[in-house]
Scaffold this active site. Structure first.
Site, PDB file in Angstrom:
ATOM      1  N   ALA A  64      27.220   3.832  53.458  1.00 42.81           N
ATOM      2  CA  ALA A  64      27.632   4.021  52.008  1.00 42.81           C
ATOM      3  C   ALA A  64      26.918   5.078  51.117  1.00 42.81           C
ATOM      4  CB  ALA A  64      27.939   2.854  51.070  1.00 42.81           C
ATOM      5  N   GLY A 109      27.749   1.729  56.300  1.00 47.41           N
ATOM      6  CA  GLY A 109      29.324   1.719  56.177  1.00 47.41           C
ATOM      7  C   GLY A 109      30.166   2.548  57.052  1.00 47.41           C
ATOM      8  N   GLU A 112      30.698   0.255  59.873  1.00 46.81           N
ATOM      9  CA  GLU A 112      31.687  -0.513  59.507  1.00 46.81           C
ATOM     10  C   GLU A 112      32.861  -0.045  59.675  1.00 46.81           C
ATOM     11  OE1 GLU A 112      29.414  -1.379  55.851  1.00 46.81           O
ATOM     12  OE2 GLU A 112      29.818  -3.378  56.203  1.00 46.81           O
ATOM     13  N   GLU A 132      21.347  -2.109  56.172  1.00 47.99           N
ATOM     14  CA  GLU A 132      21.406  -2.333  54.846  1.00 47.99           C
ATOM     15  C   GLU A 132      19.884  -3.174  54.271  1.00 47.99           C
ATOM     16  OE1 GLU A 132      23.991  -2.204  56.636  1.00 47.99           O
ATOM     17  OE2 GLU A 132      25.582  -1.408  55.650  1.00 47.99           O
TER      18      GLU A 132
HETATM   19  N1  CAA Z   1      24.013   8.102  51.291  1.00 47.12           N
HETATM   20  C1  CAA Z   1      23.761   9.350  50.443  1.00 47.12           C
HETATM   21  N2  CAA Z   1      23.218  10.168  50.962  1.00 47.12           N
HETATM   22  C2  CAA Z   1      22.675  10.230  52.361  1.00 47.12           C
HETATM   23  C3  CAA Z   1      23.150   9.120  53.219  1.00 47.12           C
HETATM   24  C4  CAA Z   1      23.688   7.846  52.623  1.00 47.12           C
HETATM   25  N3  CAA Z   1      23.865   6.879  53.265  1.00 47.12           N
HETATM   26  N4  CAA Z   1      22.374   9.427  54.508  1.00 47.12           N
HETATM   27  C5  CAA Z   1      22.064  10.748  54.253  1.00 47.12           C
HETATM   28  N5  CAA Z   1      22.114  11.228  53.025  1.00 47.12           N
HETATM   29  C6  CAA Z   1      21.772  12.526  52.728  1.00 47.12           C
HETATM   30  C7  CAA Z   1      20.427  12.458  52.400  1.00 47.12           C
HETATM   31  O1  CAA Z   1      19.876  11.977  51.219  1.00 47.12           O
HETATM   32  C8  CAA Z   1      20.215  14.175  52.490  1.00 47.12           C
HETATM   33  O2  CAA Z   1      20.315  14.728  51.286  1.00 47.12           O
HETATM   34  P1  CAA Z   1      19.356  15.997  50.912  1.00 47.12           P
HETATM   35  O3  CAA Z   1      19.623  16.742  51.777  1.00 47.12           O
HETATM   36  O4  CAA Z   1      20.079  16.300  49.302  1.00 47.12           O
HETATM   37  O5  CAA Z   1      18.084  15.445  50.557  1.00 47.12           O
HETATM   38  C9  CAA Z   1      21.188  14.505  53.680  1.00 47.12           C
HETATM   39  O6  CAA Z   1      21.918  13.494  53.708  1.00 47.12           O
HETATM   40  C10 CAA Z   1      20.441  14.756  55.107  1.00 47.12           C
HETATM   41  O7  CAA Z   1      19.722  13.458  55.426  1.00 47.12           O
HETATM   42  P2  CAA Z   1      18.487  13.290  55.771  1.00 47.12           P
HETATM   43  O8  CAA Z   1      17.517  14.372  55.326  1.00 47.12           O
HETATM   44  O9  CAA Z   1      17.818  12.042  55.607  1.00 47.12           O
HETATM   45  O10 CAA Z   1      18.533  13.593  57.310  1.00 47.12           O
HETATM   46  P3  CAA Z   1      17.593  12.918  58.732  1.00 47.12           P
HETATM   47  O11 CAA Z   1      18.228  13.485  59.908  1.00 47.12           O
HETATM   48  O12 CAA Z   1      16.372  13.190  58.328  1.00 47.12           O
HETATM   49  O13 CAA Z   1      17.992  11.386  58.796  1.00 47.12           O
HETATM   50  C11 CAA Z   1      19.361   9.325  58.788  1.00 47.12           C
HETATM   51  C12 CAA Z   1      19.245  11.005  59.090  1.00 47.12           C
HETATM   52  C13 CAA Z   1      18.536   8.635  59.712  1.00 47.12           C
HETATM   53  C14 CAA Z   1      20.683   8.998  58.926  1.00 47.12           C
HETATM   54  C15 CAA Z   1      19.008   9.210  57.428  1.00 47.12           C
HETATM   55  O14 CAA Z   1      19.561  10.062  56.467  1.00 47.12           O
HETATM   56  C16 CAA Z   1      19.280   7.851  56.776  1.00 47.12           C
HETATM   57  O15 CAA Z   1      18.645   6.944  57.083  1.00 47.12           O
HETATM   58  N6  CAA Z   1      20.355   7.703  55.994  1.00 47.12           N
HETATM   59  C17 CAA Z   1      20.661   6.403  55.315  1.00 47.12           C
HETATM   60  C18 CAA Z   1      21.388   5.370  56.333  1.00 47.12           C
HETATM   61  C19 CAA Z   1      21.500   4.226  55.762  1.00 47.12           C
HETATM   62  O16 CAA Z   1      20.631   3.404  55.166  1.00 47.12           O
HETATM   63  N7  CAA Z   1      22.827   3.589  55.806  1.00 47.12           N
HETATM   64  C20 CAA Z   1      23.301   2.347  54.991  1.00 47.12           C
HETATM   65  C21 CAA Z   1      23.648   2.584  53.810  1.00 47.12           C
HETATM   66  S1  CAA Z   1      24.137   1.358  52.661  1.00 47.12           S
HETATM   67  C22 CAA Z   1      25.685   0.778  53.265  1.00 47.12           C
HETATM   68  O17 CAA Z   1      26.233   1.610  54.039  1.00 47.12           O
HETATM   69  C23 CAA Z   1      26.014  -0.201  52.443  1.00 47.12           C
HETATM   70  C24 CAA Z   1      27.395  -1.039  52.936  1.00 47.12           C
HETATM   71  O18 CAA Z   1      27.733  -1.533  53.737  1.00 47.12           O
HETATM   72  C25 CAA Z   1      28.226  -1.126  51.629  1.00 47.12           C
END
Ligand code: CAA
Length: 258
Positions: A64, A109, A112, A132
């Site tokens: 998400a 997400g 999911e 999460e």
């Molecule tokens: N939401 C919004 N933006 C996201 C994102 C997310 N879930 N995942 C990545 N991005 C964005 C980053 O902020 C970044 O943006 P900028 O270039 O503007 O800074 C861009 O995508 C590239 O990401 P990274 O620089 O972080 O890339 P990386 O290769 O270093 O890492 C990753 C990749 C490990 C996937 C890392 O991006 C990450 O950990 N992302 C989040 C993963 C996460 O926690 N997902 C769960 C979300 S909560 C959820 O899903 C709740 C639910 O069930 C309702």
């Protein structure tokens, strides 16, 4: 219809829905969900199988959208979760088979979303998980429930508690994905699977999917009763008549989906 965050490409009876916001690793925000909902509701009637994948070369869906969620309160969070559930249900209840082509990060997400598809195939670059808890929250689009049903409660608790990211091989080992493919062969493999199953009776696939999904939440007797009813329903279909007639005439069946 023009979409900003998704693409729907249709090749004959197979459609590919691509979540396409690579700059945010295809994170699911409200607009993306609304576009997905619209695309799923308006799927062309000739589509008999749907593949879901991610745009760009890094992610299926990285979760998400954390930027959108960071400042919302409880009421908005419930609404966002309800929207996510609505789209996941829509996908899960499509009457056609759905295939997740997990081409990279499928976190939160994203995992999911894959779990709401009927079949999951992953590239050898995929990483799957429900991280999460690292953000102080829990999965909100069905992950606590569908992951537990897919891999068992204890494994789901382990993955959610530890927030561990699984590589594709480990995801296959625990039954979260069916097969692991070299990245450049993933989509072709999913299209080949889709090509194989669309040769079978569409009504049969739709009833099999319905009964497996509904039956999974019922006791065995009730579930078997659902199966009997669906079996009966199919004998009122043109597909059953054509399928059995074609067998007896020693020719391939031509199904109409009616
Ligand atoms: N939401 C919004 N933006 C996201 C994102 C997310 N879930 N995942 C990545 N991005 C964005 C980053 O902020 C970044 O943006 P900028 O270039 O503007 O800074 C861009 O995508 C590239 O990401 P990274 O620089 O972080 O890339 P990386 O290769 O270093 O890492 C990753 C990749 C490990 C996937 C890392 O991006 C990450 O950990 N992302 C989040 C993963 C996460 O926690 N997902 C769960 C979300 S909560 C959820 O899903 C709740 C639910 O069930 C309702």
């Amino acid at each position: 219809m023009a979409y900003e965050n998704i693409r729907l490409d249709t090749e004959g009876a197979v459609a590919v829905l691509t979540i396409d916001r690579p700059k945010a690793l295809n994170a699911l925000n409200t607009q993306t969900f609304l576009e997905m909902e619209s695309a799923l509701l308006l799927l062309p009637s000739q589509v008999r199988a749907l593949i879901v994948t991610g745009g760009g070369d890094k992610a299926f869906v990285a979760g998400a959208d954390i930027a959108e969620m960071a400042t919302i309160g409880s009421a908005q969070a419930r609404e966002f979760s309800a929207l996510g559930h609505r789209v996941m249900h829509l996908l899960e209840r499509l009457t056609i088979p759905t295939i997740a082509a997990v081409n990279g990060f499928a976190l939160g997400g994203g995992c999911e979303l894959a779990l709401a598809c009927d079949l999951i195939y992953a590239s050898d670059k995929a990483k799957l998980g429900l991280p999460e808890a690292t953000l102080g929250v829990i999965p909100g689009f069905g992950g606590t429930q569908r992951l537990a049903r897919a891999v068992g409660k204890m494994r789901a608790k382990e993955l959610i508690f530890t927030a561990e990211r699984l590589d594709a091989a480990k995801a296959k080992e625990i039954g979260l994905v069916l097969e692991v493919l070299p990245a450049d062969q993933l989509l072709a493999h999913c299209k080949a699977v889709a090509g194989k199953l669309i040769k079978n009776g569409p009504m049969a696939l739709s009833q099999a999917k319905r009964v497996i999904e509904l039956g999974a939440d019922q006791d065995l007797r009730t579930a078997n009763e659902l199966e009997s009813q669906a079996f009966g329903v199919l004998f009122g279909s043109e597909d059953q008549k054509e399928g059995m007639k074609a067998f007896l005439e020693k020719r391939p069946a031509v199904f109409s989906g009616r």
